[in-house]
Design a protein around this motif. Sequence first.
Motif, short mmCIF file in Angstrom:
data_model
loop_
_atom_site.label_atom_id
_atom_site.label_comp_id
_atom_site.label_asym_id
_atom_site.label_seq_id
_atom_site.Cartn_x
_atom_site.Cartn_y
_atom_site.Cartn_z
N HIS A 246 -1.61 53.48 -43.86
CA HIS A 246 -1.79 54.57 -44.82
C HIS A 246 -2.11 54.07 -46.24
CE1 HIS A 246 2.85 54.31 -44.90
NE2 HIS A 246 2.45 53.76 -46.03
N HIS A 247 -1.94 52.77 -46.48
CA HIS A 247 -2.23 52.24 -47.81
C HIS A 247 -3.73 52.02 -48.08
CE1 HIS A 247 2.03 50.94 -47.29
NE2 HIS A 247 2.08 51.29 -48.55
N PHE A 248 -4.56 52.17 -47.04
CA PHE A 248 -5.95 51.75 -47.15
C PHE A 248 -6.90 52.84 -46.66
CE2 PHE A 248 -3.09 48.26 -46.01
CZ PHE A 248 -3.17 47.51 -47.18
N ASP A 249 -8.21 52.68 -47.02
CA ASP A 249 -9.20 53.63 -46.53
C ASP A 249 -9.55 53.33 -45.08
OD1 ASP A 249 -10.99 51.45 -46.60
OD2 ASP A 249 -11.82 52.04 -48.53
N LEU A 250 -10.27 54.23 -44.45
CA LEU A 250 -10.54 54.11 -43.01
C LEU A 250 -11.36 52.86 -42.65
CD1 LEU A 250 -11.13 57.86 -42.12
CD2 LEU A 250 -9.32 56.40 -41.22
N PRO A 251 -12.41 52.50 -43.42
CA PRO A 251 -13.13 51.26 -43.07
C PRO A 251 -12.23 50.03 -43.12
CG PRO A 251 -14.47 52.62 -44.52
CD PRO A 251 -13.11 53.25 -44.49
N THR A 252 -11.33 49.95 -44.09
CA THR A 252 -10.41 48.81 -44.18
C THR A 252 -9.45 48.81 -42.99
OG1 THR A 252 -10.53 48.87 -46.59
CG2 THR A 252 -8.68 47.68 -45.63
N CYS A 253 -8.96 49.99 -42.62
CA CYS A 253 -8.06 50.09 -41.46
C CYS A 253 -8.77 49.65 -40.19
CB CYS A 253 -7.57 51.53 -41.30
SG CYS A 253 -6.48 52.10 -42.61
N THR A 254 -10.02 50.06 -40.04
CA THR A 254 -10.79 49.70 -38.84
C THR A 254 -10.98 48.20 -38.76
OG1 THR A 254 -11.95 51.83 -38.94
CG2 THR A 254 -12.93 50.11 -37.57
N ALA A 255 -11.38 47.58 -39.88
CA ALA A 255 -11.58 46.13 -39.89
C ALA A 255 -10.28 45.40 -39.60
CB ALA A 255 -12.15 45.70 -41.25
N PHE A 256 -9.18 45.88 -40.15
CA PHE A 256 -7.90 45.23 -39.91
C PHE A 256 -7.48 45.35 -38.44
CE2 PHE A 256 -3.29 45.17 -39.57
CZ PHE A 256 -3.04 43.91 -40.08
N MET A 257 -7.67 46.51 -37.86
CA MET A 257 -7.28 46.68 -36.47
C MET A 257 -8.17 45.89 -35.52
SD MET A 257 -4.45 48.19 -36.57
CE MET A 257 -4.24 48.27 -34.79
N ARG A 258 -9.39 45.54 -35.94
CA ARG A 258 -10.19 44.60 -35.14
C ARG A 258 -9.47 43.25 -35.08
NH1 ARG A 258 -14.96 46.58 -38.11
NH2 ARG A 258 -15.99 48.13 -36.79
N LYS A 259 -8.91 42.83 -36.21
CA LYS A 259 -8.16 41.57 -36.26
C LYS A 259 -6.95 41.64 -35.33
CE LYS A 259 -5.67 38.50 -39.41
NZ LYS A 259 -5.21 38.24 -40.79
N VAL A 260 -6.25 42.76 -35.34
CA VAL A 260 -5.10 42.94 -34.45
C VAL A 260 -5.55 42.93 -33.00
CG1 VAL A 260 -3.27 44.55 -33.76
CG2 VAL A 260 -3.75 44.17 -36.19
N HIS A 261 -6.66 43.60 -32.72
CA HIS A 261 -7.19 43.66 -31.36
C HIS A 261 -7.45 42.26 -30.81
CE1 HIS A 261 -10.48 44.11 -28.36
NE2 HIS A 261 -9.82 45.19 -28.00
N VAL A 262 -8.05 41.41 -31.63
CA VAL A 262 -8.36 40.05 -31.21
C VAL A 262 -7.09 39.25 -30.91
CG1 VAL A 262 -9.33 37.84 -32.01
CG2 VAL A 262 -10.59 39.96 -32.37
N SER A 263 -6.01 39.56 -31.61
CA SER A 263 -4.76 38.80 -31.45
C SER A 263 -4.02 39.14 -30.16
CB SER A 263 -3.84 39.03 -32.65
OG SER A 263 -3.23 40.32 -32.58
N LEU A 264 -4.37 40.26 -29.54
CA LEU A 264 -3.65 40.71 -28.35
C LEU A 264 -4.24 40.09 -27.08
CD1 LEU A 264 -3.43 44.52 -29.18
CD2 LEU A 264 -1.49 42.94 -29.09
N ARG A 265 -3.39 39.88 -26.10
CA ARG A 265 -3.88 39.46 -24.79
C ARG A 265 -4.53 40.67 -24.11
NH1 ARG A 265 -1.15 41.98 -20.96
NH2 ARG A 265 1.04 42.56 -21.25
N PRO A 266 -5.38 40.44 -23.09
CA PRO A 266 -5.92 41.58 -22.34
C PRO A 266 -4.78 42.44 -21.78
CG PRO A 266 -7.11 39.58 -21.80
CD PRO A 266 -5.95 39.16 -22.65
N GLY A 267 -4.87 43.73 -22.02
CA GLY A 267 -3.80 44.63 -21.59
C GLY A 267 -2.70 44.80 -22.61
N GLY A 268 -2.78 44.05 -23.71
CA GLY A 268 -1.77 44.17 -24.76
C GLY A 268 -1.88 45.49 -25.51
N ARG A 269 -0.82 45.80 -26.28
CA ARG A 269 -0.75 47.09 -26.97
C ARG A 269 -0.54 46.91 -28.47
NH1 ARG A 269 4.34 49.60 -24.36
NH2 ARG A 269 4.90 47.40 -24.25
N ALA A 270 -1.11 47.82 -29.24
CA ALA A 270 -0.80 47.94 -30.66
C ALA A 270 -0.04 49.25 -30.84
CB ALA A 270 -2.06 47.93 -31.51
N ALA A 271 1.11 49.18 -31.51
CA ALA A 271 1.94 50.36 -31.73
C ALA A 271 1.94 50.70 -33.22
CB ALA A 271 3.36 50.11 -31.25
#
Length: 338
Positions: A246-271
Amino acid sequence: MATSALPQPPTPERVFNALNAYEQTEAMKAAIELEIFTAIAEGNTSAATIAKRCQAAERGVEILCNYLTIHGFLSKEGTQYGLAPDSALFLNKGSRAYIGGAIEFLLAPRIREGHARLTEAVRGGGSALGEGTLEPDNPDWVKFARAMMPLMHMPAQIMAGELLKGGEVKKVLDVAASHGIFGISVAKQNSAAQIYASDWKNVLEVARENAQAMGVVDRYHLLAGSTFDVDFGGDYDLALVTNFLHHFDLPTCTAFMRKVHVSLRPGGRAAILDFVPNPDRVTPPTAAAFSLMMLATTPSGNAYTFEEYERLLKEAGFARVELTPPQIGMGRLIVAYR
């Protein structure tokens, strides 16, 4: 024959009360600092006995307690005061759910200044404080970590329980961990979990203290630095992203969640746990109103709807996004699957 009620004429009362609403903030702050709620919980129920316990003037205590009664935080029977249920649970220092210390962050000078300059923020479309609360190594986040942990303790336990229904997790990333209670709660409920907490170094000192106090420090690892820049590593089963996007605009959130996505194993979850208003952006009231705090204190933050989260998470690469049924504290839990 029934007659319809006459329409009520306009009155300035609601405007008057809104313009004086700061008085409720100051009354709550004074009551917490004086330990009014704790005094009543201890059995001091008259203005005289409360005043003696709180080392304050009886006249001042009586006026303050009457005001708190008007606003529903106290009850009054004759000359005796009692605690409303939420005051008894959250504002009595003898309660394990005490959250009165949250005033140290919520009423911090920088936060209050941002709201005092709201006209500028509305004109400019973002905080009049520049980077606002997002400045690197901002000491206010240490205040947040120390003051807000009790407020988040119960939601963290509920969230951990919900997430562990999906199976055991062994490697957990806690993004912008702050006080650390979300990762710590997962570790407490799952003895196999190793927690990797990311935040500024000064904030992580608080998280480590809490991990030590709660007996999981041997499974608690620190990733100090900007959450945007630090190397998370990979193969995480679960990433916790709580009260952060909530601290950031949508493009920043999207870019950050790409970083989180890469850090997860296949089948992993972001909560993701956050304030999630309905599409009308005015309900439910607490979640929807949170946007104003972001306007006052951040350059481009907001409270996002589930539809906005679903879109940004899919753009970030997640295959499936779910809004879980229960409300957790004041927020909602969104789970995204890699």
